[in-house]
Design a protein around this motif. Structure first.
Motif, short mmCIF file in Angstrom:
data_model
loop_
_atom_site.label_atom_id
_atom_site.label_comp_id
_atom_site.label_asym_id
_atom_site.label_seq_id
_atom_site.Cartn_x
_atom_site.Cartn_y
_atom_site.Cartn_z
N LEU A 254 30.53 12.15 65.01
CA LEU A 254 31.71 11.31 64.96
C LEU A 254 31.55 10.02 65.75
O LEU A 254 32.30 9.08 65.58
N LYS A 255 30.58 9.96 66.65
CA LYS A 255 30.37 8.76 67.45
C LYS A 255 29.46 7.76 66.74
O LYS A 255 29.22 6.67 67.24
N LYS A 256 28.94 8.14 65.57
CA LYS A 256 28.01 7.26 64.86
C LYS A 256 28.50 6.98 63.45
O LYS A 256 27.75 7.00 62.50
N LYS A 257 29.80 6.71 63.32
CA LYS A 257 30.37 6.49 62.00
C LYS A 257 29.78 5.27 61.32
O LYS A 257 29.74 5.18 60.11
N GLY A 258 29.34 4.31 62.10
CA GLY A 258 28.81 3.10 61.51
C GLY A 258 27.36 3.21 61.07
O GLY A 258 26.81 2.30 60.48
N ASN A 259 26.72 4.32 61.36
CA ASN A 259 25.32 4.50 61.02
C ASN A 259 25.21 5.03 59.60
O ASN A 259 25.37 6.22 59.34
N SER A 260 24.94 4.14 58.65
CA SER A 260 24.90 4.52 57.24
C SER A 260 23.68 5.37 56.90
O SER A 260 23.60 5.93 55.82
N SER A 261 22.70 5.44 57.82
CA SER A 261 21.50 6.24 57.55
C SER A 261 21.77 7.73 57.70
O SER A 261 20.96 8.56 57.28
N ILE A 262 22.89 8.08 58.33
CA ILE A 262 23.25 9.48 58.51
C ILE A 262 24.23 9.88 57.41
O ILE A 262 25.35 9.38 57.37
N PRO A 263 23.85 10.74 56.49
CA PRO A 263 24.74 11.09 55.38
C PRO A 263 25.90 11.96 55.85
O PRO A 263 25.76 12.74 56.80
N PRO A 264 27.06 11.83 55.21
CA PRO A 264 28.17 12.72 55.54
C PRO A 264 27.86 14.14 55.10
O PRO A 264 26.95 14.37 54.30
N THR A 265 28.61 15.09 55.63
CA THR A 265 28.37 16.49 55.32
C THR A 265 29.66 17.15 54.87
O THR A 265 30.73 16.81 55.36
N ILE A 266 29.55 18.08 53.94
CA ILE A 266 30.70 18.87 53.50
C ILE A 266 30.65 20.20 54.24
O ILE A 266 29.75 21.01 54.00
N TYR A 267 31.60 20.42 55.13
CA TYR A 267 31.67 21.68 55.87
C TYR A 267 32.61 22.61 55.10
O TYR A 267 33.81 22.64 55.34
#
Length: 350
Positions: A254-267
């Protein structure tokens, strides 16, 4: 304002049931959806792709928990809009109307916007308010959500009595419940999003919310966790509060929302917990005012003697006419979405 006119009453049924017409092979109810020059159909295909993949994962979670009722609901959504019929430029099908169906939620969102936007548009000084409580674990989520509804009910009752005695202002607005999952702390954050006519009501709501949860022994919430701002774009903010009740895609950090290289995850296990805790709750509602009365619409039935049948194909991500092999919308799943659905579904964290 955009035209969001699509309805959830376009149900189709095969056979003639109690409606008989010798020349017809199919009876459909509702007005159908335009298929000629309608870009919304490709979006519907995309939502169908997401919904099917999500619900297969939710079914596995429900099976592991032994929740047969949830399994049935998830399968119902999996099959939502699986088969459609087209005739005279219209598409007809059956809809599950479940809140965890991305297709039905999008249609329901459009209906709410069409219904509420004209009224809220008269609120020239409208404010957007967020009321929240302390984050909790999965075990206590239902209790906290139930407590939030009870707290708001008590606040509304108190303010209504004051207004009737001419000792306070009238409390009115629209509200929706949303819940986020924090994968770092493994906690849930249920909160209300609210639109009210002016700043005075926004401030009153925040003050009453803090008063309702005040305790000398336990910290239930804090003033800095409550927010309000003036509505600058009503349509945007109305869409913001008419969500699915939970955010399907969650940032892994949650602290790296601006980092587009990290894909979101479906929990998905967390999503199942949220959906279970919200079961039976009215996610979106108004308070303190009524909508203009509408004439009751009667369900219309049409007999189709010349129609085409299409079945949704996960492989082709579109509704396919088995007789011709043609796709209905031409939608192609982009590689980014394919990656998310194939590699970014987490079934462990909750």
């Amino acid at each position: 304002m955009k035209d969001y006119s699509t309805r959830l009453d376009t149900l189709a049924q095969s056979g003639t049931s109690k409606f008989t017409n010798p020349s017809a092979e199919l009876v459909v109810s509702g007005n159908g959806t335009d298929i000629v020059g309608n870009p919304a159909l490709t979006k519907r295909a995309k939502r169908k792709v997401i919904s099917q993949r999500m619900n297969l994962a939710l079914i596995d979670i429900a099976k592991s928990k032994g929740r047969n009722e949830r399994i049935k609901g998830y399968w119902n959504t999996y099959h939502c809009l699986k088969t459609v019929f087209t005739s005279n430029g219209k598409m007809y099908s059956s809809y599950c109307k479940n809140r965890f169906c991305t297709v039905c939620c999008a249609i329901r969102k459009a209906e709410i916007i069409n219904k509420y936007h004209p009224v809220l548009n008269t609120w020239n000084e409208a404010y957007f308010v967020t009321l929240t409580v302390k984050s909790c674990n999965a075990k206590n989520l239902y209790k906290w959500i139930t407590g939030m509804f009870r707290a708001f009910e008590l606040i509304h009752w108190r303010c209504k009595k004051r207004y009737q005695r001419s000792t306070g202002i009238k409390l009115m607005g629209v509200k929706s419940l949303e819940c986020n999952f924090n994968p770092i702390n493994k906690t849930y954050n249920p909160h209300f999003h609210i639109i009210v006519p002016n700043e005075a009501i926004a401030n009153l709501l925040k003050a009453e919310w803090l008063k309702q949860w005040k305790s000398d022994k336990t910290l239930f919430t804090s003033a800095k966790a409550q927010h309000s701002r003036k509505v600058e774009d009503l349509e945007h903010d109305l869409i913001e509060i008419i969500k699915y009740g939970s955010k399907i895609f969650t940032e892994p950090d949650l602290k790296k929302k601006g980092n587009s290289s990290i894909p979101p995850t479906i929990y998905v296990k967390a999503l199942d917990n949220i959906l279970t805790a919200m079961k039976g709750k009215r996610i979106f509602d108004r308070f303190g005012f009524n909508l203009p009365k509408e004439s009751a619409s009667k369900t219309t039935f049409t007999w189709l003697s010349n129609y085409e049948k299409w079945s949704f194909s996960e492989k082709h991500t579109d509704w396919i006419n088995k007789a011709t092999g043609e796709g209905l919308t031409g939608y192609k799943k982009p590689s980014e979405l394919a990656f998310l659905l194939n590699n970014c579904i987490n079934s462990d964290l909750q």
